[in-house]
Write a protein that holds these residues in place. Structure first.
Motif, mmCIF file in Angstrom:
data_model
loop_
_atom_site.group_PDB
_atom_site.id
_atom_site.type_symbol
_atom_site.label_atom_id
_atom_site.label_comp_id
_atom_site.label_asym_id
_atom_site.label_seq_id
_atom_site.Cartn_x
_atom_site.Cartn_y
_atom_site.Cartn_z
ATOM 1 N N GLU A 157 0.837 -1.180 0.000
ATOM 2 C CA GLU A 157 0.000 0.000 0.000
ATOM 3 C C GLU A 157 0.884 1.247 0.000
ATOM 4 N N LEU A 158 0.519 2.190 -0.860
ATOM 5 C CA LEU A 158 1.298 3.417 -0.982
ATOM 6 C C LEU A 158 1.210 4.254 0.291
ATOM 7 N N LYS A 159 2.358 4.647 0.793
ATOM 8 C CA LYS A 159 2.422 5.545 1.941
ATOM 9 C C LYS A 159 3.285 6.744 1.579
ATOM 10 N N VAL A 160 2.906 7.901 2.100
ATOM 11 C CA VAL A 160 3.628 9.143 1.821
ATOM 12 C C VAL A 160 3.990 9.791 3.147
ATOM 13 N N GLU A 161 5.256 10.106 3.291
ATOM 14 C CA GLU A 161 5.728 10.739 4.519
ATOM 15 C C GLU A 161 6.392 12.069 4.198
ATOM 16 N N GLN A 162 6.002 13.080 4.942
ATOM 17 C CA GLN A 162 6.595 14.402 4.782
ATOM 18 C C GLN A 162 7.380 14.747 6.026
ATOM 19 N N ASN A 163 8.433 15.497 5.833
ATOM 20 C CA ASN A 163 9.099 16.089 6.988
ATOM 21 C C ASN A 163 9.821 17.356 6.574
ATOM 22 N N PRO A 164 9.889 18.321 7.503
ATOM 23 C CA PRO A 164 9.288 18.271 8.830
ATOM 24 C C PRO A 164 7.779 18.507 8.777
ATOM 25 N N LEU A 165 7.084 18.246 9.879
ATOM 26 C CA LEU A 165 5.655 18.521 9.953
ATOM 27 C C LEU A 165 5.395 19.976 10.314
ATOM 28 N N PHE A 166 6.336 20.569 11.023
ATOM 29 C CA PHE A 166 6.238 21.981 11.389
ATOM 30 C C PHE A 166 7.571 22.651 11.059
ATOM 31 N N LEU A 167 7.474 23.843 10.503
ATOM 32 C CA LEU A 167 8.679 24.556 10.099
ATOM 33 C C LEU A 167 8.478 26.035 10.363
ATOM 34 N N SER A 168 9.334 26.573 11.227
ATOM 35 C CA SER A 168 9.298 28.002 11.511
ATOM 36 C C SER A 168 10.598 28.599 10.989
ATOM 37 N N MET A 169 10.484 29.563 10.118
ATOM 38 C CA MET A 169 11.689 30.113 9.525
ATOM 39 C C MET A 169 11.593 31.629 9.451
ATOM 40 N N GLN A 170 12.760 32.243 9.334
ATOM 41 C CA GLN A 170 12.821 33.690 9.233
ATOM 42 C C GLN A 170 12.724 34.112 7.771
ATOM 43 N N GLU A 171 12.179 35.289 7.576
ATOM 44 C CA GLU A 171 12.159 35.846 6.229
ATOM 45 C C GLU A 171 13.581 35.902 5.683
ATOM 46 N N GLY A 172 13.701 35.611 4.409
ATOM 47 C CA GLY A 172 14.990 35.687 3.748
ATOM 48 C C GLY A 172 15.794 34.401 3.775
ATOM 49 N N LYS A 173 15.369 33.447 4.594
ATOM 50 C CA LYS A 173 16.115 32.181 4.701
ATOM 51 C C LYS A 173 15.608 31.161 3.689
ATOM 52 N N ASN A 174 16.437 30.132 3.462
ATOM 53 C CA ASN A 174 16.086 29.031 2.561
ATOM 54 C C ASN A 174 15.801 27.781 3.367
ATOM 55 N N TYR A 175 14.913 26.932 2.845
ATOM 56 C CA TYR A 175 14.673 25.648 3.506
ATOM 57 C C TYR A 175 14.058 24.674 2.523
ATOM 58 N N THR A 176 14.105 23.386 2.876
ATOM 59 C CA THR A 176 13.586 22.327 2.019
ATOM 60 C C THR A 176 12.627 21.431 2.799
ATOM 61 N N ILE A 177 11.503 21.115 2.164
ATOM 62 C CA ILE A 177 10.545 20.141 2.694
ATOM 63 C C ILE A 177 10.723 18.856 1.896
ATOM 64 N N TYR A 178 10.727 17.725 2.615
ATOM 65 C CA TYR A 178 10.980 16.437 1.990
ATOM 66 C C TYR A 178 9.716 15.584 1.959
ATOM 67 N N CYS A 179 9.569 14.830 0.868
ATOM 68 C CA CYS A 179 8.403 13.964 0.694
ATOM 69 C C CYS A 179 8.887 12.611 0.180
ATOM 70 N N ASN A 180 8.744 11.589 1.018
ATOM 71 C CA ASN A 180 9.116 10.230 0.623
ATOM 72 C C ASN A 180 7.858 9.409 0.372
ATOM 73 N N TYR A 181 7.876 8.571 -0.668
ATOM 74 C CA TYR A 181 6.733 7.712 -0.940
ATOM 75 C C TYR A 181 7.228 6.283 -1.102
ATOM 76 N N SER A 182 6.341 5.337 -0.807
ATOM 77 C CA SER A 182 6.799 3.961 -0.597
ATOM 78 C C SER A 182 6.784 3.073 -1.831
ATOM 79 N N THR A 183 5.963 3.393 -2.835
ATOM 80 C CA THR A 183 5.905 2.545 -4.025
ATOM 81 C C THR A 183 5.947 3.420 -5.276
ATOM 82 N N THR A 184 6.018 2.780 -6.408
ATOM 83 C CA THR A 184 6.112 3.510 -7.674
ATOM 84 C C THR A 184 4.978 4.515 -7.810
#
Lengths: 110, 114
Positions: free
Chosen positions: A1-28
């Motif tokens: 069964e396809l599962k999708v996981e994101q991280n982080p679940l909460f993200l607090s950042m300052q204006e002007g900064k860079n960040y990345t949200i990740y998304c992993n999925y379990s099957t094709t």
């Protein structure tokens, strides 16, 4: 069964900064979507990624897809307050349904 | 070109009651999917309708049922409402069934069960 996981679940950042949200999925996956949702509102489609190595950019947001690693990323460049929202990734793997991650609640502070 | 529309926008029901939510797909779309989004969670797939038949169903009890009309619009019915049915219900339409077509979401119906 396809599962999708994101991280982080909460993200607090300052204006002007860079960040990345990740998304992993379990099957094709046939399609990988990124959505934005503001409080009390519906889903706003940001990107649809179809193939390995796909990269799409809109303003300060850039999404990419690595099908071999079953990983998609949403990169935020020089964040501004208007980007504060919840971001969801969703995978559609050879069936009718979209399977969503739990979402990343992004807060951009001045 | 009208997008996906849903009605009503909000409604409040009491436990044990029944509710019907409605969805009109985007022009040219013939497939409708329904999702439930509980507070603080990602949307969960309920079912999809194509050619007036249910094509696929998620992990939801039989209290959740649906219908698609010849004009491709759709209804979601929930019987014997529980407090846990309180959620945002999202309808999505697409040019066809399966994963070949992007799903476009409507504004949602906020259901509160008291």
């Amino acid at each position: 069964e396809l599962k999708v996981e994101q991280n982080p679940l909460f993200l607090s950042m300052q204006e002007g900064k860079n960040y990345t949200i990740y998304c992993n999925y379990s099957t094709t996956s046939d399609r990988l979507y990124w959505y934005r949702q503001d409080p009390g509102k519906s889903l706003e489609s940001l990107f649809v990624l179809l193939s390995n190595g796909a990269v799409k950019q809109e303003g300060r947001l850039m999404a990419s897809l690595d099908t071999k690693a079953r990983l998609s990323t949403l990169h935020i460049t020089a964040a501004v307050h208007d980007l504060s929202a919840t971001y969801f990734c969703a995978s559609q793997g050879g069936s009718e349904k979209l399977v969503f991650g739990k979402g990343t609640k992004l807060t951009v502070n001045p | 070109d009208a997008g996906v529309t849903q009605s009503p926008t909000h409604l409040i029901k009491t436990r044990g009651q029944q509710v019907t939510l409605r969805c009109s797909p985007k022009s040219g779309h013939d497939t409708v999917s329904w999702y439930q989004q509980a507070l603080g969670q990602g949307p969960q797939f309920i079912f999809q309708y194509y050619e007036e038949e249910e094509r696929q169903r998620g992990n939801f009890p039989d209290r959740f049922s649906g219908h698609q009309f010849p004009n491709y619009s759709s209804e979601l019915n929930v019987n014997a409402l529980l407090l846990g049915d309180s959620a945002l219900y999202l309808c999505a339409s697409s040019l066809g069934p399966g994963s070949a077509y992007e799903q476009y979401f409507g504004p949602g119906t906020r259901l509160t069960v008291t």
